[in-house]
Design a protein around this motif. Structure first.
Motif, PDB file in Angstrom:
ATOM      1  N   ARG A 192      28.607 -43.903 -13.303  1.00  0.00           N
ATOM      2  CA  ARG A 192      28.346 -44.153 -14.725  1.00  0.00           C
ATOM      3  C   ARG A 192      28.431 -45.661 -15.035  1.00  0.00           C
ATOM      4  O   ARG A 192      27.569 -46.216 -15.740  1.00  0.00           O
ATOM      5  N   HIS A 246      24.869 -35.616 -18.985  1.00  0.00           N
ATOM      6  CA  HIS A 246      25.669 -34.396 -18.904  1.00  0.00           C
ATOM      7  C   HIS A 246      24.987 -33.443 -17.940  1.00  0.00           C
ATOM      8  O   HIS A 246      24.056 -33.827 -17.240  1.00  0.00           O
ATOM      9  N   SER A 247      25.409 -32.225 -17.889  1.00  0.00           N
ATOM     10  CA  SER A 247      24.961 -31.304 -16.841  1.00  0.00           C
ATOM     11  C   SER A 247      23.534 -30.801 -17.029  1.00  0.00           C
ATOM     12  O   SER A 247      22.974 -30.195 -16.120  1.00  0.00           O
ATOM     13  N   PHE A 301      27.148 -33.012 -10.743  1.00  0.00           N
ATOM     14  CA  PHE A 301      26.570 -31.915 -11.523  1.00  0.00           C
ATOM     15  C   PHE A 301      26.143 -30.707 -10.687  1.00  0.00           C
ATOM     16  O   PHE A 301      25.741 -29.692 -11.241  1.00  0.00           O
ATOM     17  N   GLN A 339      17.974 -33.733 -19.848  1.00  0.00           N
ATOM     18  CA  GLN A 339      18.308 -35.082 -20.299  1.00  0.00           C
ATOM     19  C   GLN A 339      17.894 -36.122 -19.249  1.00  0.00           C
ATOM     20  O   GLN A 339      17.324 -37.163 -19.570  1.00  0.00           O
TER      21      GLN A 339
END
Length: 428
Positions: free
Chosen positions: A194, A125-126, A69, A130
């Protein structure tokens, strides 16, 4: 092998006992005593909980997240800080819930949320928000999936062997510290970060959750009853008015500043002194291994000697380790200092809950334990910062490490101020 089958294989060799105080059966000195099943389940639960699975694997994800990221290491580390600060502030509330609703209910809820939250990191995600929100959730439920929650259940099952029982629960954290980073890194190398997060979340759900559902309960509970069992002891308000609580907390605070600061900067300090990165890492591994041995040794000592005297010895060993680390210039010296600090780090984890049960009973044990965690977490955040600032200002860790070693030695002497145990909370 699943957690359920692992524990089941242990059960095959011991007699089945009931979970009621009135039922005849083995004593806590016998392998067939039901409390030892609770200990084994708690040990594996702690290994799959916040203190091991999140804390000790965090570092192996820093570079993969930065590469994926473009986040800075400071930004990623801030997620860890959010989890740590949240855990410190929420621990008294979790402790209160454990005292009110029983450990089993809180553990099941927190372990479920914890495992799902870890697994959800595989969907990052980027947006940093989050990551930070997930870290906040992990910190909120963290001590409900760690030894704070399990310690109350263990303490209801043991009197004469309480120190040993608590020590073996803490061994789970040490095993997790040695095993899980290697497992996490291996999965990252083979399948990506992941998959690693999803696998670690699954581990918490498949190991910690079923074992806690099946075996964690308080002594006196019937079957799978989750409601708390009434126990003798002070209220948390009475505990806060007792000088013994603040002596224990003050010693823990100084110890946390010193140990966490030294552990965080161990590798940097030793490489500054000329050791290779590999040898510095080996010293860190030795520290982790000695912490496991420290837990077992301290448990044995607590069951045979007056707790504050054991705490005095362990605190002085830690202080000596820090004093030697401040002056370590060779690999053997660094190893010896790491062993002493590791013994202290491992022993402290068993000493605090043991002393709380002896002085305050079990009525508000988890609430008081949670309050000590608030101070421990705050001190743990302060230690690395002040040592880093001292190095930035002077180019050396020596002076502040020496000062912290002296402060811990003085704090250790405060153990001599602790009174005799409350006889009403200790079975003869």
């Amino acid at each position: 092998m699943s957690g359920e089958s692992l524990l089941g294989s242990v059960e095959a060799g011991i007699a089945v006992t009931h979970c009621t105080d009135s039922s005849p059966g083995p004593s806590e000195f016998d392998l067939g005593y039901y409390g030892w099943r609770v200990v084994l389940a708690a040990c594996l639960g702690v290994m799959a909980g916040f203190g091991s699975l999140f804390v000790y694997t965090f570092s192996v994800f820093v570079k993969p997240l930065a590469a994926e990221f473009g986040w800075s290491r400071e930004a990623i580390s801030s997620g860890f800080a959010i989890a740590a600060v949240t855990l410190g502030f929420v621990s008294p509330l979790l402790g209160r819930w454990i005292d009110r609703f029983g450990p089993r209910r809180v553990i099941l809820v927190c372990m479920t949320i914890f495992g799902c939250a870890i697994a959800s990191l595989s969907l990052l995600h980027s947006g940093l928000w989050q990551f930070y929100m997930t870290c906040f959730v992990l910190g909120f439920v963290g001590n409900g999936a760690a030894h704070l929650a399990y310690s109350r259940s263990i303490s209801t099952w043991f009197q004469r062997r309480l120190g040993t029982a608590l020590a073996f629960v803490m061994v789970g954290a040490g095993l997790g510290a040695m095993i899980l980073p290697v497992v996490g890194q291996s999965i990252i190398s083979r399948f990506g970060w992941r998959t690693a997060y999803a696998s670690l979340g699954g581990l918490a759900l498949l190991l910690g959750l079923p074992l806690s559902w099946r075996y964690i309960r308080e002594r006196g509970a019937v079957g799978n009853q989750s409601a708390p069992v009434a126990h003798a002891g002070m209220t948390w308000q009475q505990g806060l008015r007792a000088s013994a609580f603040w002596i224990i907390t003050a010693i823990l605070f100084v110890s946390s500043i010193s140990m966490n600061g030294a552990i965080t900067h161990l590798s940097a300090l030793l490489t500054d002194r000329g050791l290779t990165a590999g040898n510095a890492a080996l010293c860190a591994s030795i520290l982790g291994g000695s912490s496991v041995l420290g837990r077992i040794a301290v448990g044995w000592l607590l069951d045979r000697f007056f707790g504050p005297r054991v705490a005095l010895l362990i605190n002085l060993i830690t202080a000596l380790g820090m004093f030697l680390l401040a002056r370590a210039t060779s690999f053997p010296a660094g190893c010896f200092a790491a062993v002493l600090i590791g013994v202290g780090a491992g022993g402290e984890a068993a000493i605090t809950p043991y002393l709380l049960t002896r002085y305050f009973g079990l009525r508000a044990f988890s609430t008081l334990y949670g309050l000590t965690w608030t101070f421990y977490a705050a001190a743990g955040a302060i230690g690395p910062v002040i040592l880093g600032r001292a190095f930035d200002a002077t180019g050396s860790y020596t002076s502040l490490l020496t000062l912290l070693a002296i402060a811990l030695g003085v704090a250790a002497a405060a153990n001599l101020l602790l009174p005799r145990y409350a006889d009403s909370f200790v079975a003869e």
